[in-house]
Design a protein around this motif. Structure first.
Motif, mmCIF file in Angstrom:
data_model
loop_
_atom_site.group_PDB
_atom_site.id
_atom_site.type_symbol
_atom_site.label_atom_id
_atom_site.label_comp_id
_atom_site.label_asym_id
_atom_site.label_seq_id
_atom_site.Cartn_x
_atom_site.Cartn_y
_atom_site.Cartn_z
ATOM 1 N N GLY A 138 0.789 -1.310 0.130
ATOM 2 C CA GLY A 138 0.089 0.053 -0.123
ATOM 3 C C GLY A 138 0.795 1.253 -0.357
ATOM 4 N N SER A 139 1.911 1.134 0.889
ATOM 5 C CA SER A 139 2.635 2.677 1.046
ATOM 6 C C SER A 139 3.425 2.788 -0.477
ATOM 7 C CB SER A 139 3.813 2.393 2.032
ATOM 8 O OG SER A 139 3.043 2.491 3.194
ATOM 9 N N GLN A 140 3.899 1.789 -0.954
ATOM 10 C CA GLN A 140 4.428 1.851 -2.477
ATOM 11 C C GLN A 140 3.539 2.306 -3.396
ATOM 12 O OE1 GLN A 140 6.356 -1.849 -3.546
ATOM 13 N NE2 GLN A 140 6.919 -0.932 -5.610
ATOM 14 N N ILE A 141 2.435 1.892 -3.265
ATOM 15 C CA ILE A 141 1.307 2.174 -4.494
ATOM 16 C C ILE A 141 1.120 3.707 -4.263
ATOM 17 C CG2 ILE A 141 -1.091 1.790 -4.963
ATOM 18 C CD1 ILE A 141 -0.637 -1.125 -4.193
ATOM 19 N N LEU A 142 0.791 4.290 -2.810
ATOM 20 C CA LEU A 142 0.399 5.411 -2.845
ATOM 21 C C LEU A 142 1.530 6.437 -3.234
ATOM 22 C CD1 LEU A 142 -1.734 5.264 0.566
ATOM 23 C CD2 LEU A 142 -2.332 5.159 -1.666
ATOM 24 N N ALA A 143 2.644 6.157 -2.924
ATOM 25 C CA ALA A 143 3.902 6.947 -3.126
ATOM 26 C C ALA A 143 4.081 7.119 -4.594
ATOM 27 C CB ALA A 143 5.223 6.195 -2.264
ATOM 28 N N SER A 144 3.743 6.025 -5.401
ATOM 29 C CA SER A 144 3.903 5.918 -6.613
ATOM 30 C C SER A 144 2.793 6.885 -7.253
ATOM 31 C CB SER A 144 3.626 4.503 -7.377
ATOM 32 O OG SER A 144 3.808 4.627 -8.606
ATOM 33 N N LEU A 145 1.487 6.958 -6.832
ATOM 34 C CA LEU A 145 0.431 7.565 -7.446
ATOM 35 C C LEU A 145 0.654 9.173 -7.078
ATOM 36 C CD1 LEU A 145 -2.687 5.160 -6.572
ATOM 37 C CD2 LEU A 145 -1.723 5.591 -8.745
ATOM 38 N N LEU A 146 0.996 9.515 -5.798
ATOM 39 C CA LEU A 146 1.197 10.725 -5.519
ATOM 40 C C LEU A 146 2.536 11.354 -5.819
ATOM 41 C CD1 LEU A 146 -0.399 10.233 -1.875
ATOM 42 C CD2 LEU A 146 -1.697 11.137 -3.905
ATOM 43 N N GLU A 147 3.395 10.556 -6.446
ATOM 44 C CA GLU A 147 4.730 11.193 -6.807
ATOM 45 C C GLU A 147 5.385 11.887 -5.488
ATOM 46 O OE1 GLU A 147 4.477 13.440 -10.114
ATOM 47 O OE2 GLU A 147 3.551 12.152 -11.135
ATOM 48 N N LEU A 148 5.441 10.897 -4.364
ATOM 49 C CA LEU A 148 5.859 11.257 -3.154
ATOM 50 C C LEU A 148 7.161 10.025 -2.675
ATOM 51 C CD1 LEU A 148 2.965 12.726 -1.182
ATOM 52 C CD2 LEU A 148 4.966 14.063 -2.306
ATOM 53 N N LYS A 149 7.757 10.211 -1.580
ATOM 54 C CA LYS A 149 8.387 9.166 -1.127
ATOM 55 C C LYS A 149 7.587 8.214 -0.093
ATOM 56 C CE LYS A 149 13.036 11.334 -1.752
ATOM 57 N NZ LYS A 149 13.396 10.267 -2.851
ATOM 58 N N GLU A 150 7.791 7.004 0.049
ATOM 59 C CA GLU A 150 6.970 6.343 0.996
ATOM 60 C C GLU A 150 7.091 6.830 2.273
ATOM 61 O OE1 GLU A 150 7.032 1.894 0.725
ATOM 62 O OE2 GLU A 150 8.311 2.000 -0.898
#
Length: 362
Positions: free
Chosen positions: A126-138
């Motif tokens: 989940g954290s990896q997915i959200l970071a990718s979608l939001l273009e942020l670091k995990e």
């Protein structure tokens, strides 16, 4: 940076199923995500959708089968196979030995609902997915806040329903048949349909859960999370509104304040629980709303006076002695006044009457 409409459309665009052709070496083939065939459920539809948000599975083929040999050839398997082994990317929850929850796997998380395949995939990726979608670091605090919020308010419900965990004890007062899990279930063939193929329905289910996941993420990122700063500012300025410190004021309505208020009261060491929130509505009039006793209850810390409830306009102004009254809801949880001063006086009057126990709203 937020999720753009074009990006959402690309993520939701149906992927063509691979057709027959010459066999390629296994290393050259697209990754395979295995799940069970037959009747499908919300948890594996979401698990498969979430996995496809990861770069390594973006072009993955979904293999729906219960054949052990075919599942053994898959790169990742969800909701089937009787095995939970993240090292081998096996994420089933049906085996008797499985009793994992978020809290079991990460004791710093409070949720003790048994995980489904959706929760397992969300826990690990989940954290990896959200970071990718939001273009942020995990490790970004925004990612971590949204990770928790989406589990508690999206994924946990799916986990509980799939595992047969009731939301309450005893008989419910009414049926709930329009939640996401129910809507996914309706995409299965009816028992008396001549065509019992579930492949097309499963694709629709993945699109449905994916759209709702992205919509919920967008809302929490762009509406819920920014509201926290506004609520914190209102708490800090509450004594400027009323000396009791039990009334907050927002410059406009629509702000999702309740959850932030409860968490910030604890974080900021607010000694006297806040009872009322004032805000302007879309017409420019003012509302006075009671703070509930908790996030999932219709009872209030302090309701508006019983004799005001269901009374409107001039009759309410005369009864209360406060000019400009518009209404008080029959349950006493909210009222309206034409001015900020009038709404504030309604809250102050209710506070002045709180010497007796508050009658819970129904």
């Amino acid at each position: 940076m937020g999720i753009g409409l074009r990006a959402v459309r690309l993520l939701l665009r149906p992927r063509p199923m691979p057709g027959p052709g010459p066999k390629r070496p296994r290393s050259a083939m697209a990754p395979r995500i295995g799940t069970h065939n037959g009747t499908f459920h919300c948890d594996e539809a979401l698990a498969c959708y979430l996995l496809r948000l990861l770069p390594q599975y973006r072009d993955a083929e979904i293999v729906r089968t219960r054949e052990p040999q075919l599942l053994s050839e898959c790169d990742v398997v969800v909701d089937v196979g009787g095995e939970y082994d993240p090292q081998k990317h096996r994420y089933d929850h049906h085996q008797r030995s499985f009793a994992q929850s978020m809290h079991c796997l990460r004791p710093d998380k409070p949720w003790k609902t048994k995980l489904s395949s959706a929760g397992l995939v969300y826990f690990h990726f989940g954290s990896q997915i959200l970071a990718s979608l939001l273009e942020l670091k995990e490790e970004d605090p925004v990612v971590q806040a949204l990770y928790d919020k989406l589990y508690e308010n999206f994924v946990e419900e799916i986990d509980a329903i799939d595992n047969g965990i009731a939301q309450w004890d005893g008989e419910p007062r009414y049926a709930m048949t329009t939640n996401l899990s129910a809507r996914v279930a309706y995409l299965n063939p009816r028992w008396n349909d001549s065509d019992q193929d579930t492949e097309a329905g499963f694709k629709k289910a993945m699109e449905l859960v994916g759209r709702e996941f992205l919509d919920r993420l967008d809302y929490y990122h762009h509406s819920w999370l920014p509201a926290r700063a506004l609520v914190e500012e209102a708490i800090q300025k509450r004594f400027e509104v009323d000396p009791s410190g039990e009334i907050l004021e927002f410059s406009q309505g629509g702000c999702p304040w309740k959850e932030h208020l409860f968490s910030l009261e604890s974080a900021l060491g607010v000694e006297k629980p806040i009872k009322f929130v004032l805000y302007a509505d879309q017409s420019g009039r003012w509302r006075v709303q009671c703070v509930p006793a908790g996030l999932h209850t219709f009872q209030n810390r302090l309701s508006l006076p019983e004799e005001w409830r269901g009374v409107r306009d001039e009759a309410l102004s005369q009864l209360s002695g406060i000019p400009g009254c518009v209404f008080v809801h029959a349950s006493g949880f909210i009222g309206g006044n034409r001015t900020q001063e009038g709404a504030l006086r309604m809250a102050q009057s209710a506070l002045a009457r709180q010497a007796g126990p508050d009658a819970p709203s129904s």
